[in-house]
Write a protein that holds these residues in place. Sequence first.
Motif, PDB file in Angstrom:
ATOM      1  N   SER A 236      -9.265   6.434  -0.871  1.00  0.00           N
ATOM      2  CA  SER A 236      -8.405   5.771   0.108  1.00  0.00           C
ATOM      3  C   SER A 236      -8.187   4.313  -0.267  1.00  0.00           C
ATOM      4  O   SER A 236      -9.002   3.693  -0.962  1.00  0.00           O
ATOM      5  CB  SER A 236      -9.034   5.846   1.500  1.00  0.00           C
ATOM      6  OG  SER A 236     -10.194   5.031   1.565  1.00  0.00           O
TER       7      SER A 236
ATOM      8  N   SER B 279       0.302   5.660  -1.303  1.00  0.00           N
ATOM      9  CA  SER B 279      -0.725   6.575  -1.787  1.00  0.00           C
ATOM     10  C   SER B 279      -1.020   6.322  -3.266  1.00  0.00           C
ATOM     11  O   SER B 279      -0.122   6.317  -4.096  1.00  0.00           O
ATOM     12  CB  SER B 279      -0.280   8.030  -1.586  1.00  0.00           C
ATOM     13  OG  SER B 279       0.970   8.278  -2.195  1.00  0.00           O
ATOM     14  N   ASN B 280      -2.301   6.060  -3.551  1.00  0.00           N
ATOM     15  CA  ASN B 280      -2.808   5.810  -4.912  1.00  0.00           C
ATOM     16  C   ASN B 280      -2.375   4.476  -5.495  1.00  0.00           C
ATOM     17  O   ASN B 280      -2.519   4.258  -6.706  1.00  0.00           O
ATOM     18  CB  ASN B 280      -2.397   6.948  -5.866  1.00  0.00           C
ATOM     19  CG  ASN B 280      -2.630   8.319  -5.276  1.00  0.00           C
ATOM     20  OD1 ASN B 280      -1.686   9.059  -5.014  1.00  0.00           O
ATOM     21  ND2 ASN B 280      -3.887   8.652  -5.037  1.00  0.00           N
TER      22      ASN B 280
ATOM     23  N   THR C 186       0.832  -1.202   0.000  1.00  0.00           N
ATOM     24  CA  THR C 186       0.000   0.000   0.000  1.00  0.00           C
ATOM     25  C   THR C 186       0.865   1.250   0.000  1.00  0.00           C
ATOM     26  O   THR C 186       1.788   1.373   0.799  1.00  0.00           O
ATOM     27  CB  THR C 186      -0.929   0.028   1.222  1.00  0.00           C
ATOM     28  OG1 THR C 186      -1.671  -1.192   1.287  1.00  0.00           O
ATOM     29  CG2 THR C 186      -1.898   1.191   1.143  1.00  0.00           C
TER      30      THR C 186
END
Length: 433
Positions: free
Chosen positions: A414, A385-386, A383
């Motif tokens: 999210s 961001s994006n 994981t």
Amino acid sequence: MIKSLPNKLFTLLFFLLVSKGLAQTSRENYIALDRALGDQSFFSGHLTGFLLYDLDSQRVLFEKNSQIRFIPASTTKLWTLFAASLILQDSTQTLRYVSSGDTLKIWGSGDPSWKYKEFKQPDFQKFLSPYKIIQFSDANQVSPAFGYGWQWDDYYYDYSAERSSLPIYGNLVEVKKVGNRPEVFPKRFQSSISITDRTIRELERKFHSNGFEYNPNNFSGGERFIPLITSPQLTVELATEITGKKWIYKPEKLPAENQIWRGAALAPLLQEMMLESDNFIAEQMLFMVSDRLFQTLDTERAIEYMVKTYLGDLPDSPKWVDGSGLSRHNLFTPRSMVALMEKLYRVLPESQLYSLLPTGGQTGTLKNSFQAAQPYIFAKTGTMSNNYSLVGLIKTKSGKTYCFAFMNSNYPYSASVVRKEVEKVMILVRDIF
């Protein structure tokens, strides 16, 4: 080894697979999965790559955009696991050394375990006992403290601890809240804490030094660990305090003739790296791999060696730059992720592999997701961001075990939103294949 599939041929191929008896699943099941990932699905709003692979028949059952490269985030640790398992085998590379009278000269090999978490410790006291003076050198470290492409403003988060040749305390300072003020360990850094009127809620390290600030009116104590700026001088000071021996720093070149001390078991470190997605351990793993291969700590060289020798048959050449996946420069295709996963499946004993992969609803980063009465997902998450990826094994209701890679990028919401939709697709796979 996984065989790549041109996208234009896929629709025809899965019908042929069914008609020729190469798969037991009905045409309707393939259509259902295609619909779940298709143009009218949640996954049409961003870039998605998916591949499902039958480990028994060694055939692709379904794919979508499996030839496109994605940022893998922490699924990069699967690549580090592969390298460490093959090269390091059962124990860490702790240090290299030569002795001269009552002086021991040492070069760290990257072992992350000394005073880090609850790992069984290398017995430094016993190892150092015959010597009065310990001379430490970091001249064998080629790679810098930070990895290529790491974000600069992650420097005060524990997931971005610096790399070093002989880390102590995981290159972190521990923070505890006492009243409305912080107490830190090692205690030597307590005097480096000052009060600020900035509206910050945590103890924060200064950018260029191991000085710290907090605001007593807002201090919450939520951050338990903060990375230190590493240096050879700090290493010898901490090591002197811990061992009671005199350590000095002298950056001598590692001589060709030296001895190796392998001070700790590798398995607990691998398990922590995989289940808890420990970035620091992952980075130090590649340092140890490099030391074992070349007697230098050079992440880039270790990766290049692994790609050329053990990974030359991948469907797509990887762009692999660090051990943890912190860098956005890492780029892998879903079909290469599956190819790597198949290698791990063939190389590692089954019980060991399953103990290293987070289990849906039970362990590691999947403890609170993919819950089921009978666990069915065993996979590494990634994981950033994006970006959200899931790579591993799935056990279906038919009793089959498949390998899969599910990679998502460029979404505006999210990761939890994507994760829930990914879970729906994996439940579908579990139920119909």
